[in-house]
Design an enzyme around this catalytic site. Structure first.
Site, short mmCIF file in Angstrom:
data_model
loop_
_atom_site.label_atom_id
_atom_site.label_comp_id
_atom_site.label_asym_id
_atom_site.label_seq_id
_atom_site.Cartn_x
_atom_site.Cartn_y
_atom_site.Cartn_z
N GLU A 22 13.73 128.29 -15.66
CA GLU A 22 13.15 127.01 -15.23
C GLU A 22 13.36 125.96 -16.32
OE1 GLU A 22 12.44 126.80 -12.30
OE2 GLU A 22 11.78 128.76 -11.62
N TRP A 51 16.68 124.63 -15.97
CA TRP A 51 16.80 123.55 -14.97
C TRP A 51 16.44 122.21 -15.60
CZ3 TRP A 51 19.07 122.93 -10.48
CH2 TRP A 51 19.39 124.05 -9.72
N TRP A 103 20.65 107.10 6.91
CA TRP A 103 19.21 107.19 6.65
C TRP A 103 18.45 106.29 7.61
CZ3 TRP A 103 18.22 111.09 3.64
CH2 TRP A 103 19.09 111.44 2.60
N ASN A 123 5.89 123.53 -7.34
CA ASN A 123 7.32 123.30 -7.05
C ASN A 123 7.69 123.66 -5.61
OD1 ASN A 123 10.10 122.69 -7.93
ND2 ASN A 123 10.43 124.87 -7.57
N TRP A 126 15.99 109.73 0.06
CA TRP A 126 15.35 110.50 -1.01
C TRP A 126 14.80 109.58 -2.10
CZ3 TRP A 126 17.51 109.86 -5.83
CH2 TRP A 126 18.82 109.37 -5.87
N TRP A 173 14.78 115.73 -6.27
CA TRP A 173 14.98 115.04 -4.98
C TRP A 173 16.42 115.16 -4.51
CZ3 TRP A 173 11.88 113.50 -1.25
CH2 TRP A 173 10.52 113.46 -1.54
C1 LIG Z 1 11.29 117.00 -5.19
C2 LIG Z 1 10.95 117.49 -6.58
C3 LIG Z 1 10.50 116.60 -7.54
C4 LIG Z 1 10.19 117.05 -8.83
N1 LIG Z 1 9.73 116.14 -9.76
C5 LIG Z 1 9.47 116.56 -11.02
C6 LIG Z 1 9.02 115.64 -12.01
O1 LIG Z 1 8.87 114.43 -11.77
N2 LIG Z 1 8.74 116.13 -13.26
C7 LIG Z 1 8.92 117.46 -13.59
O2 LIG Z 1 8.67 117.83 -14.74
N3 LIG Z 1 9.37 118.33 -12.67
C8 LIG Z 1 9.64 117.94 -11.41
N4 LIG Z 1 10.08 118.85 -10.48
C9 LIG Z 1 10.35 120.25 -10.91
C10 LIG Z 1 9.18 121.23 -10.79
O3 LIG Z 1 8.54 121.10 -9.55
C11 LIG Z 1 8.14 121.04 -11.90
O4 LIG Z 1 8.76 120.96 -13.15
C12 LIG Z 1 7.19 122.24 -11.91
O5 LIG Z 1 6.52 122.33 -10.67
C13 LIG Z 1 6.20 122.08 -13.03
O6 LIG Z 1 5.28 123.14 -13.02
P1 LIG Z 1 5.19 124.16 -14.26
O7 LIG Z 1 5.12 123.39 -15.53
O8 LIG Z 1 4.10 125.14 -13.93
O9 LIG Z 1 6.61 124.86 -14.14
P2 LIG Z 1 7.15 126.26 -14.67
O10 LIG Z 1 7.68 127.01 -13.51
O11 LIG Z 1 6.14 126.91 -15.56
O12 LIG Z 1 8.44 125.81 -15.53
C14 LIG Z 1 8.39 125.48 -16.92
C15 LIG Z 1 9.02 124.12 -17.14
O13 LIG Z 1 10.38 124.11 -16.73
C16 LIG Z 1 10.71 122.84 -16.15
N5 LIG Z 1 11.06 123.03 -14.73
C17 LIG Z 1 10.56 123.94 -13.86
N6 LIG Z 1 11.16 123.83 -12.65
C18 LIG Z 1 12.06 122.83 -12.78
C19 LIG Z 1 12.99 122.24 -11.88
N7 LIG Z 1 13.14 122.68 -10.62
N8 LIG Z 1 13.75 121.22 -12.33
C20 LIG Z 1 13.64 120.78 -13.60
N9 LIG Z 1 12.78 121.30 -14.50
C21 LIG Z 1 12.00 122.31 -14.09
C22 LIG Z 1 9.47 121.97 -16.27
O14 LIG Z 1 9.58 121.19 -17.44
C23 LIG Z 1 8.37 122.99 -16.36
O15 LIG Z 1 7.23 122.51 -17.01
C24 LIG Z 1 10.37 118.42 -9.16
C25 LIG Z 1 10.82 119.31 -8.19
C26 LIG Z 1 11.11 118.86 -6.91
C27 LIG Z 1 11.57 119.84 -5.87
#
Ligand SMILES: Cc1cc2nc3c(=O)[nH]c(=O)nc-3n(C[C@H](O)[C@H](O)[C@H](O)COP(=O)(O)OP(=O)(O)OC[C@H]3O[C@@H](n4cnc5c(N)ncnc54)[C@H](O)[C@@H]3O)c2cc1C
Length: 240
Positions: free
Chosen positions: A41, A44, A72, A107, A125, A148
């Site tokens: 993650e 990502w 759209w 997420n 989006w 997005w």
């Molecule tokens: C439509 C959409 C919009 C999103 N907008 C944001 C946003 O504005 N800010 C944001 O930080 N994340 C965003 N995410 C990614 C993700 O949803 C969040 O990072 C995650 O839910 C944060 O929870 P966590 O810290 O418990 O994640 P964990 O699963 O514990 O992951 C650890 C860290 O990895 C990073 N991470 C995790 N998943 C992703 C991912 N898919 N893409 C990029 N980085 C990731 C984050 O920094 C996160 O804190 C988005 C995802 C989607 C589908």
């Protein structure tokens, strides 16, 4: 973790090394697998930052240029229903209400609500990203843009376009007892678990006993998901 990473209160390298050390300390396969998943993650996140650095136009323009011609729809009323959790799809509404009230959404739910907006409702989006930007506590230009674009199918390494989240089966899989719905959509709280993700299919007596009156206490689905799916696939055919 995401707000802390976003605001720089903790750095990704710090997290990376701490997780690896913790997993090594446990010395079990399960801990190793858990750490790997978590670190992917973070991967990502790094990927998103790399994309934004190299393609700074991404917050406004799709990575896949053909999507600039995507048909759209601009429909302020429908968009408002999505923002305020009044789509008639309980998992979507629960997520959007949680976001509005707390600034947070898991997420999985982010992907479901984003798929609803961009694929079922065909709303750009960028509109969804703007709403998330205003409401998320972890709003982050790189991750939000990538999330997005990935869900809408127009990003780098995006979900294949035909991957259109079914809000009912997703709800049933990830919230089987309906607890999340009961918390955020209290007007459905008394519905049995069997119907809570699809109240419009519940027998009339069941709805009455649960105090649900469709289109009064809770909306009917804003769009039929299977028709919306066909419409989205047809729209995609036009730019393929
Ligand atoms: C439509 C959409 C919009 C999103 N907008 C944001 C946003 O504005 N800010 C944001 O930080 N994340 C965003 N995410 C990614 C993700 O949803 C969040 O990072 C995650 O839910 C944060 O929870 P966590 O810290 O418990 O994640 P964990 O699963 O514990 O992951 C650890 C860290 O990895 C990073 N991470 C995790 N998943 C992703 C991912 N898919 N893409 C990029 N980085 C990731 C984050 O920094 C996160 O804190 C988005 C995802 C989607 C589908």
């Amino acid at each position: 973790m995401s707000p802390y990473l976003h605001f720089g209160e903790i750095g990704p390298r710090q997290v990376w090394h701490a997780v690896q050390a913790a997993a090594a300390g446990r010395g079990s396969k399960a801990a190793e697998r858990g750490a790997e998943k978590f670190l992917s993650e973070l991967g990502w996140r790094e990927f998103s930052y790399n994309l934004l650095y190299n393609f700074p136009h991404l917050p406004v323009r799709p990575m896949q240029e053909k999507f600039a011609a995507f048909p759209w729809k601009h429909d302020a009323e429908t968009e408002r229903a999505w923002q305020r959790g009044r789509t008639g799809y309980p998992i979507v509404d629960a997520g959007m209400r949680q976001l509005w009230n707390t600034g947070w959404m898991h997420n999985r739910v982010r992907m479901i609500v984003a798929s609803m907006l961009t694929k079922d409702l065909l709303i750009p989006w960028q509109h969804g990203a703007a709403w998330f930007w205003d409401t998320l506590v972890d709003a982050d230009l790189a991750n939000n843009t990538q999330g997005w674009q990935w869900t809408a199918g127009c990003g780098a390494d995006a979900a294949p376009y035909f991957r259109i989240f079914n809000p009912v089966t997703q709800g049933e899989r990830y919230d089987p007892a309906g607890e999340y719905i009961r918390e955020w959509v209290p007007e459905l709280a008394r519905l049995p678990g069997r119907w809570i993700h699809k109240p419009w299919q519940a027998p009339r007596d069941t709805l009455r006993d649960a105090g649900v009156c469709l289109d009064d206490t809770y909306p009917s689905p804003i769009i039929d998901h299977s028709e919306a799916r066909d419409r989205a696939l047809a729209a995609y055919e036009r730019i393929k």
